[in-house]
Design an enzyme around this catalytic site. Sequence first.
Site, mmCIF file in Angstrom:
data_model
loop_
_atom_site.group_PDB
_atom_site.id
_atom_site.type_symbol
_atom_site.label_atom_id
_atom_site.label_comp_id
_atom_site.label_asym_id
_atom_site.label_seq_id
_atom_site.Cartn_x
_atom_site.Cartn_y
_atom_site.Cartn_z
ATOM 1 N N GLN A 1 38.240 22.492 40.512
ATOM 2 C CA GLN A 1 39.338 21.817 39.827
ATOM 3 C C GLN A 1 39.165 20.300 39.867
ATOM 4 O O GLN A 1 39.412 19.612 38.879
ATOM 5 C CB GLN A 1 40.667 22.226 40.487
ATOM 6 C CG GLN A 1 41.865 22.015 39.611
ATOM 7 C CD GLN A 1 41.910 22.985 38.436
ATOM 8 O OE1 GLN A 1 41.365 24.067 38.517
ATOM 9 N NE2 GLN A 1 42.532 22.581 37.359
ATOM 10 N N GLY B 1 36.821 19.212 37.312
ATOM 11 C CA GLY B 1 37.203 19.457 35.918
ATOM 12 C C GLY B 1 36.118 20.258 35.206
ATOM 13 O O GLY B 1 35.566 21.197 35.772
ATOM 14 N N GLY B 2 35.792 19.869 33.968
ATOM 15 C CA GLY B 2 34.768 20.582 33.200
ATOM 16 C C GLY B 2 33.421 20.578 33.885
ATOM 17 O O GLY B 2 32.640 21.525 33.765
ATOM 18 N N GLU C 1 31.496 43.346 53.201
ATOM 19 C CA GLU C 1 31.665 43.397 54.668
ATOM 20 C C GLU C 1 33.119 43.605 55.072
ATOM 21 O O GLU C 1 33.599 43.026 56.037
ATOM 22 C CB GLU C 1 31.114 42.122 55.321
ATOM 23 C CG GLU C 1 29.606 41.938 55.186
ATOM 24 C CD GLU C 1 28.818 42.870 56.090
ATOM 25 O OE1 GLU C 1 29.432 43.465 57.001
ATOM 26 O OE2 GLU C 1 27.614 43.028 55.879
ATOM 27 N N SER D 1 39.356 41.958 51.966
ATOM 28 C CA SER D 1 40.525 41.340 52.627
ATOM 29 C C SER D 1 41.628 42.359 52.910
ATOM 30 O O SER D 1 42.248 42.330 53.984
ATOM 31 C CB SER D 1 41.095 40.219 51.751
ATOM 32 O OG SER D 1 40.230 39.118 51.741
ATOM 33 N N GLU D 2 41.864 43.253 51.949
ATOM 34 C CA GLU D 2 42.933 44.250 52.145
ATOM 35 C C GLU D 2 42.626 45.122 53.359
ATOM 36 O O GLU D 2 43.533 45.458 54.146
ATOM 37 C CB GLU D 2 43.078 45.147 50.903
ATOM 38 C CG GLU D 2 43.587 44.422 49.660
ATOM 39 C CD GLU D 2 42.499 43.683 48.904
ATOM 40 O OE1 GLU D 2 41.312 43.775 49.296
ATOM 41 O OE2 GLU D 2 42.829 43.005 47.925
HETATM 42 C C1 LIG Z 1 27.099 42.166 46.684
HETATM 43 C C2 LIG Z 1 27.671 43.127 47.675
HETATM 44 C C3 LIG Z 1 27.138 43.166 48.941
HETATM 45 C C4 LIG Z 1 27.633 44.052 49.884
HETATM 46 N N1 LIG Z 1 27.104 44.071 51.135
HETATM 47 C C5 LIG Z 1 27.579 44.917 52.063
HETATM 48 C C6 LIG Z 1 27.055 44.945 53.385
HETATM 49 O O1 LIG Z 1 26.138 44.208 53.713
HETATM 50 N N2 LIG Z 1 27.577 45.804 54.291
HETATM 51 C C7 LIG Z 1 28.597 46.649 53.947
HETATM 52 O O2 LIG Z 1 29.046 47.403 54.804
HETATM 53 N N3 LIG Z 1 29.111 46.647 52.704
HETATM 54 C C8 LIG Z 1 28.636 45.815 51.741
HETATM 55 N N4 LIG Z 1 29.141 45.835 50.475
HETATM 56 C C9 LIG Z 1 30.126 46.856 50.126
HETATM 57 C C10 LIG Z 1 31.504 46.303 50.261
HETATM 58 O O3 LIG Z 1 31.887 46.272 51.601
HETATM 59 C C11 LIG Z 1 32.413 47.180 49.427
HETATM 60 O O4 LIG Z 1 32.119 46.908 48.088
HETATM 61 C C12 LIG Z 1 33.849 46.879 49.744
HETATM 62 O O5 LIG Z 1 34.132 47.407 51.017
HETATM 63 C C13 LIG Z 1 34.772 47.440 48.710
HETATM 64 O O6 LIG Z 1 34.567 48.857 48.592
HETATM 65 P P1 LIG Z 1 34.357 49.507 47.165
HETATM 66 O O7 LIG Z 1 33.415 48.684 46.361
HETATM 67 O O8 LIG Z 1 34.015 50.943 47.406
HETATM 68 O O9 LIG Z 1 35.767 49.402 46.456
HETATM 69 P P2 LIG Z 1 37.079 50.231 46.786
HETATM 70 O O10 LIG Z 1 37.059 50.805 48.163
HETATM 71 O O11 LIG Z 1 37.321 51.133 45.632
HETATM 72 O O12 LIG Z 1 38.168 49.059 46.784
HETATM 73 C C14 LIG Z 1 38.554 48.374 45.579
HETATM 74 C C15 LIG Z 1 39.658 47.390 45.931
HETATM 75 O O13 LIG Z 1 40.771 48.088 46.457
HETATM 76 C C16 LIG Z 1 41.067 47.628 47.766
HETATM 77 N N5 LIG Z 1 41.467 48.737 48.616
HETATM 78 C C17 LIG Z 1 40.737 49.836 48.933
HETATM 79 N N6 LIG Z 1 41.406 50.618 49.762
HETATM 80 C C18 LIG Z 1 42.601 50.029 49.993
HETATM 81 C C19 LIG Z 1 43.738 50.348 50.769
HETATM 82 N N7 LIG Z 1 43.824 51.479 51.504
HETATM 83 N N8 LIG Z 1 44.780 49.493 50.782
HETATM 84 C C20 LIG Z 1 44.735 48.359 50.064
HETATM 85 N N9 LIG Z 1 43.679 47.986 49.272
HETATM 86 C C21 LIG Z 1 42.631 48.815 49.250
HETATM 87 C C22 LIG Z 1 39.811 46.981 48.272
HETATM 88 O O14 LIG Z 1 40.109 45.991 49.231
HETATM 89 C C23 LIG Z 1 39.217 46.396 47.021
HETATM 90 O O15 LIG Z 1 39.782 45.136 46.747
HETATM 91 C C24 LIG Z 1 28.678 44.939 49.521
HETATM 92 C C25 LIG Z 1 29.234 44.882 48.227
HETATM 93 C C26 LIG Z 1 28.747 43.994 47.317
HETATM 94 C C27 LIG Z 1 29.386 43.950 45.941
#
Ligand SMILES: Cc1cc2nc3c(=O)[nH]c(=O)nc-3n(C[C@H](O)[C@H](O)[C@H](O)COP(=O)(O)OP(=O)(O)OC[C@H]3O[C@@H](n4cnc5c(N)ncnc54)[C@H](O)[C@@H]3O)c2cc1C
Length: 121
Positions: free
Chosen positions: A77, A80-81, A104, A107-108
Site C-alpha cells: 500500500q 502504491g502502484g 504448516e 491459521s484456523e
Molecule cells: C505450497 C504449499 C506447501 C505446503 N507445505 C507443507 C508442508 O511442508 N508440511 C505440511 O504438513 N503441509 C504442507 N502444506 C499443506 C498445508 O498444510 C495444507 O494445504 C493446509 O493444512 C490446508 O489443508 P488443505 O489444503 O487440505 O485445505 P482444507 O483442509 O480443505 O482447508 C481449507 C480451508 O478451510 C480451513 N479449515 C479446515 N478445517 C477447518 C476447521 N475444522 N475449522 C475451521 N477452518 C477449517 C483451513 O484452515 C483452510 O483455510 C503445504 C501446502 C501448500 C499449498
Amino acid sequence: MPPSVREGSPRLRPAHRGQPGHPLHARDAATGLEAARLLALRAASQKEAGKPFTREGSMAKVFASEKANKACDVAVQVHGGYGYIDEFPVERHYRDVRITTIYEGASEIQRIVIARHLLAD
Ligand SMILES: Cc1cc2nc3c(=O)[nH]c(=O)nc-3n(C[C@H](O)[C@H](O)[C@H](O)COP(=O)(O)OP(=O)(O)OC[C@H]3O[C@@H](n4cnc5c(N)ncnc54)[C@H](O)[C@@H]3O)c2cc1C
C-alpha cells in the site's frame, strides 16, 4: 516508464495520519513482527527445555504469519502502484507471504489447537 521506476526508487508522497503510508503503520508492523519474534523464541525455548511447546508453537505460527501478511500488505500500500509491479521486491514478498497462513497448519487450525489447550488447562 516514470523516471523514478527506471532509477529504482519510488517517490513516496507524505502520507496523512490514518493512511497506510503514514509512519504509524510502519510502526505497527514493526511492533507486530517484534512481538512475533518473541513468541517464536518462547516456543523454541520451551522445546529446548524439553517442555511441551505445541500451544506456544501454534501461537507463534498464527501470530507471526498474520503479522507478516499485514506488514507486506502495508508495504504494498505504501508503494502504491509500484508495490504491484515486479520491478520492486515488495510484490514478491506480498505473494510469498500469503502461503504462510495456509501451510504448516492453517491459521484456523492453529486457533483450534490453541483453544483446545486453553480448555484443557
Ligand atoms: C505450497 C504449499 C506447501 C505446503 N507445505 C507443507 C508442508 O511442508 N508440511 C505440511 O504438513 N503441509 C504442507 N502444506 C499443506 C498445508 O498444510 C495444507 O494445504 C493446509 O493444512 C490446508 O489443508 P488443505 O489444503 O487440505 O485445505 P482444507 O483442509 O480443505 O482447508 C481449507 C480451508 O478451510 C480451513 N479449515 C479446515 N478445517 C477447518 C476447521 N475444522 N475449522 C475451521 N477452518 C477449517 C483451513 O484452515 C483452510 O483455510 C503445504 C501446502 C501448500 C499449498
